[in-house]
Enzyme design. Sequence first.
Site, PDB file in Angstrom:
ATOM      1  N   SER A  11      -7.684   0.906   3.154  1.00 17.78           N
ATOM      2  CA  SER A  11      -8.151   0.495   1.829  1.00 17.78           C
ATOM      3  C   SER A  11      -9.363  -0.427   1.982  1.00 17.78           C
ATOM      4  O   SER A  11      -9.633  -0.948   3.060  1.00 17.78           O
ATOM      5  CB  SER A  11      -7.024  -0.258   1.122  1.00 17.78           C
ATOM      6  OG  SER A  11      -7.500  -0.872  -0.051  1.00 17.78           O
TER       7      SER A  11
ATOM      8  N   GLY B 282     -13.288  -1.034  -7.425  1.00 12.86           N
ATOM      9  CA  GLY B 282     -14.614  -0.493  -7.113  1.00 12.86           C
ATOM     10  C   GLY B 282     -14.674   0.326  -5.840  1.00 12.86           C
ATOM     11  O   GLY B 282     -15.753   0.536  -5.296  1.00 12.86           O
ATOM     12  N   GLY B 283     -13.510   0.798  -5.331  1.00  8.23           N
ATOM     13  CA  GLY B 283     -13.534   1.668  -4.144  1.00  8.23           C
ATOM     14  C   GLY B 283     -14.257   0.979  -2.999  1.00  8.23           C
ATOM     15  O   GLY B 283     -14.015  -0.194  -2.695  1.00  8.23           O
TER      16      GLY B 283
ATOM     17  N   ARG C 249       0.846  -1.197   0.000  1.00  8.84           N
ATOM     18  CA  ARG C 249       0.000   0.000   0.000  1.00  8.84           C
ATOM     19  C   ARG C 249       0.885   1.252   0.000  1.00  8.84           C
ATOM     20  O   ARG C 249       1.972   1.245   0.609  1.00  8.84           O
ATOM     21  CB  ARG C 249      -0.853  -0.033   1.260  1.00  8.84           C
ATOM     22  CG  ARG C 249      -1.836   1.112   1.435  1.00  8.84           C
ATOM     23  CD  ARG C 249      -2.905   1.110   0.412  1.00  8.84           C
ATOM     24  NE  ARG C 249      -4.079   1.852   0.839  1.00  8.84           N
ATOM     25  CZ  ARG C 249      -5.036   2.223   0.007  1.00  8.84           C
ATOM     26  NH1 ARG C 249      -4.972   1.948  -1.285  1.00  8.84           N
ATOM     27  NH2 ARG C 249      -6.094   2.874   0.453  1.00  8.84           N
TER      28      ARG C 249
ATOM     29  N   THR D 130      -3.936  -0.380  -7.290  1.00  9.46           N
ATOM     30  CA  THR D 130      -4.661   0.832  -7.662  1.00  9.46           C
ATOM     31  C   THR D 130      -3.786   2.074  -7.623  1.00  9.46           C
ATOM     32  O   THR D 130      -2.742   2.093  -6.965  1.00  9.46           O
ATOM     33  CB  THR D 130      -5.849   1.039  -6.689  1.00  9.46           C
ATOM     34  OG1 THR D 130      -6.675   2.089  -7.171  1.00  9.46           O
ATOM     35  CG2 THR D 130      -5.390   1.365  -5.290  1.00  9.46           C
TER      36      THR D 130
ATOM     37  N   THR E 291      -9.218   1.075  -9.529  1.00  9.52           N
ATOM     38  CA  THR E 291      -8.372  -0.008  -9.090  1.00  9.52           C
ATOM     39  C   THR E 291      -8.421  -1.099 -10.143  1.00  9.52           C
ATOM     40  O   THR E 291      -9.227  -1.048 -11.054  1.00  9.52           O
ATOM     41  CB  THR E 291      -8.936  -0.483  -7.728  1.00  9.52           C
ATOM     42  OG1 THR E 291      -9.032   0.651  -6.887  1.00  9.52           O
ATOM     43  CG2 THR E 291      -8.144  -1.556  -7.077  1.00  9.52           C
TER      44      THR E 291
ATOM     45  N   ASN F 127      -5.967   4.638  -7.152  1.00  6.52           N
ATOM     46  CA  ASN F 127      -7.187   5.212  -6.575  1.00  6.52           C
ATOM     47  C   ASN F 127      -8.138   5.687  -7.672  1.00  6.52           C
ATOM     48  O   ASN F 127      -8.746   4.862  -8.321  1.00  6.52           O
ATOM     49  CB  ASN F 127      -6.881   6.299  -5.545  1.00  6.52           C
ATOM     50  CG  ASN F 127      -8.039   6.465  -4.555  1.00  6.52           C
ATOM     51  OD1 ASN F 127      -8.946   5.648  -4.539  1.00  6.52           O
ATOM     52  ND2 ASN F 127      -8.021   7.500  -3.748  1.00  6.52           N
TER      53      ASN F 127
ATOM     54  N   ASP G  39      -7.813   8.361   0.546  1.00  7.61           N
ATOM     55  CA  ASP G  39      -8.361   7.239   1.327  1.00  7.61           C
ATOM     56  C   ASP G  39      -8.156   7.423   2.830  1.00  7.61           C
ATOM     57  O   ASP G  39      -8.743   6.704   3.640  1.00  7.61           O
ATOM     58  CB  ASP G  39      -7.740   5.908   0.880  1.00  7.61           C
ATOM     59  CG  ASP G  39      -8.444   5.325  -0.343  1.00  7.61           C
ATOM     60  OD1 ASP G  39      -9.524   5.836  -0.706  1.00  7.61           O
ATOM     61  OD2 ASP G  39      -7.920   4.361  -0.934  1.00  7.61           O
TER      62      ASP G  39
HETATM   63  N1  GLY Z   1      -8.356   3.332  -3.307  1.00  8.96           N
HETATM   64  C1  GLY Z   1      -9.414   2.457  -3.022  1.00  8.96           C
HETATM   65  C2  GLY Z   1      -9.099   1.529  -1.911  1.00  8.96           C
HETATM   66  O1  GLY Z   1      -7.950   1.262  -1.644  1.00  8.96           O
HETATM   67  O2  GLY Z   1     -10.001   1.060  -1.266  1.00  8.96           O
END
Ligand code: GLY
Length: 597
Positions: free
Chosen positions: A469, A491-492, A123, A416, A398, A418, A440
Amino acid sequence: MNLRRAALVPILPLMALVMGRGGAAPASAPVAPDTSRLFAPAWEYPRGSIAPVRSTAGMVVTTDRIASEVGAEILRRGGNAVDAAVATHFALAVVNPEAGNIGGGGFMVVRMADGTTAALDFREMAPGRATRDMFLDAAGNVTNRSTEGHLAAGVPGSVAGMWEAHKRFGRLPWAELVAPAANLADGIVVHQRLAQSFYNNRKELVKNAETARIFTRRGEPLRVGDRLVQTDLAETLRRVARNGRDGFYTGRTAELVEAEMRRGGGLITREDMGRYKALWRDPVRFRYRGHEVISMPPPSSGGATMAAMLKILEGYDLRRMRFMGPDHAHLFAEAARRAYADRNAYLADPDFVPQPTARMISDAYAATRRATIRRDRATASAQVAPGLGAPPTEGTETTHYSIMDQRGNAVAVTTTINSLYGNLVTVPGAGFLLNNEMDDFTSKPGVPNQFGLVQGAANAIAPGKRMLSAMTPTIVLDPSGRVKLVTGTPGGSTIITSIVQQVSNVVDFGMDVATATSAPRLHHQHLPDSLRFERRGLDAATVSRLRGMGHAMAERQGFQGDVQSIVVTNGAMTAVADPRRGGAAVGVAEVARPVVQ
Ligand code: GLY
């Protein structure tokens, strides 16, 4: 070794496959019960509308056919699933620049055939000079600087992640895995999915001169048949091929990132780059109806929130309910509402904030949450508080790919930058887009981020911290311990609910991979207090009944994922790319078959 030549050979037949065969390989016969009558009559993807690819010798499914072919070629050369993941990851950075970019980060879940499981956190990390209130203006209001421009970028993690995964599990030489991507960056022909993405984002792509130079022709988005040439990215990838992790985090690449940050008022320094580390974490593991589910722990909320939802749902006999009927949809929404309330309040980077993951995913806690659910009535989210004590006061876009090799090693990776095209800033001379992952974090407790997530102080910004995330790369084992499902999605905030449904569709409803992936999806995230459903995914009577129960129903198109799954059925891998956006599954044995005309 001349890497350019070495990798060109496999790429040529690969391109022939891409051009010549076009669609998916022949379908296997699905073995699941017929569930098509249970989908709403007007639903876009009735059962049988998409065909799975079948293979017993390895499978790669990603958002892009070229990237899937690169991964499959690595399997054919004797690489294992992790080797294929590394090559696929770098290929996606070239052919899927909107999301699969080396300027971002992600998570990998691995289950090796010998039973070893692992979860890799690559991350992004807040730069050393980041501050808690950096996205607030003088009046304390949230600005758009967390989503656009230089301040939005966290220190990228993708290259360190791939390096670490390869160091632990890889078999083929590193350079051989990066080379195909470098060659693709020299130039590819723009295909439909890419052209559509450029077109949809044409206004964003011209906000930054370097981004516009690469992805548009004098401001007009590149079209199908145009060449996408990414010379600087090719050079960056060759530095990474030669020097591994150091080719990105030190030397020229790190200098170029720092120079662009200085120019644009960003925070990332060469020291931040040098300090970045991908970290092995203990996967979240839990049982669901006799299956073992292995997924990502914090700083992704994915595994713990999915577990909390599934543990609540395990108390109900979903199989006896009509799929996507009022009872099923109601219970799904109530489980999601409660799990997201906890997610939003407690979950964060475990190196900064103690995490209640074990309690959150326990059967005992699920029972207390389940006891608050009424079967006939929605609970207003305002009445659903986080259930694990006082939350700490301080502290899409993502892409996903799933891979299995012939030996049974399985890898699920979600990665991702983002938003689509991240913070829109391409690093001049280095050729990659940067992420806008800082969004995020909680810019201000109680104020929604771009996904509408209302998060707490546990996820506040701090130097060196990783933002929470929702990414949920997941592997499910059947009751006898064999891999059953490898899955994940972009899909966030909807990632978690999409993967809960994918697991439940396979485990509870016995669906084959194509039916499970094309089934309509729901989403609830506590706040806003609405039950989202895909357009025409629920029949009118169900919508009306759910409204009557007190659910605020929100019909939406295009919100719910791009799930890439492999399901193992009777020893064979079957896979599909989500029809919602159009990736591709490539089975290794498929190349041995005659070309389908
Ligand atoms: N950027 C979307 C996530 O990591 O949930």
